[in-house]
Scaffold this motif. Structure first.
Motif, short mmCIF file in Angstrom:
data_model
loop_
_atom_site.label_atom_id
_atom_site.label_comp_id
_atom_site.label_asym_id
_atom_site.label_seq_id
_atom_site.Cartn_x
_atom_site.Cartn_y
_atom_site.Cartn_z
N LEU A 42 14.42 -13.39 -22.30
CA LEU A 42 15.66 -13.49 -23.04
C LEU A 42 15.52 -14.59 -24.08
N SER A 44 17.35 -16.50 -27.21
CA SER A 44 18.72 -16.71 -27.67
C SER A 44 18.83 -17.95 -28.53
N GLU A 56 24.44 -11.74 -21.08
CA GLU A 56 24.19 -11.14 -19.78
C GLU A 56 25.35 -10.26 -19.34
#
Length: 82
Positions: A42, A44, A56
């Motif tokens: 992930l 970000s 999420e």
């Protein structure tokens, strides 16, 4: 199989903070690719507490078969300014 790979982070905005799997990597510009283990990661520009809230939750909604609105704008209350 390779034991690790790299993520090369680039943006057209300066001083954007980057997180990989919730770990602060640094602010743009990041000069070198970031080594990572094989698999899904992930990436970000939101801190982990906001990533959970905005990303999420959307992924979980999609997995449940719900539609999710996608926006390129910064979420309200996010400390990142454009």
């Amino acid at each position: 199989m390779e034991k690790f790979g790299f993520i090369d982070l680039r943006t057209d905005s300066m001083q954007v903070p980057f997180y990989i799997d919730g770990i602060f990597i640094g602010k743009h510009p990041i000069k070198n690719p970031v080594p990572v283990l094989p698999g899904f990661h992930l990436v970000s520009y939101l801190p982990p507490e906001l990533t959970k809230r905005y990303v999420e939750d959307a992924v979980q909604a999609l997995a449940s078969g719900n539609q999710v609105e996608v926006s390129r704008s910064v979420p309200k209350g996010c400390p990142i300014k454009r």
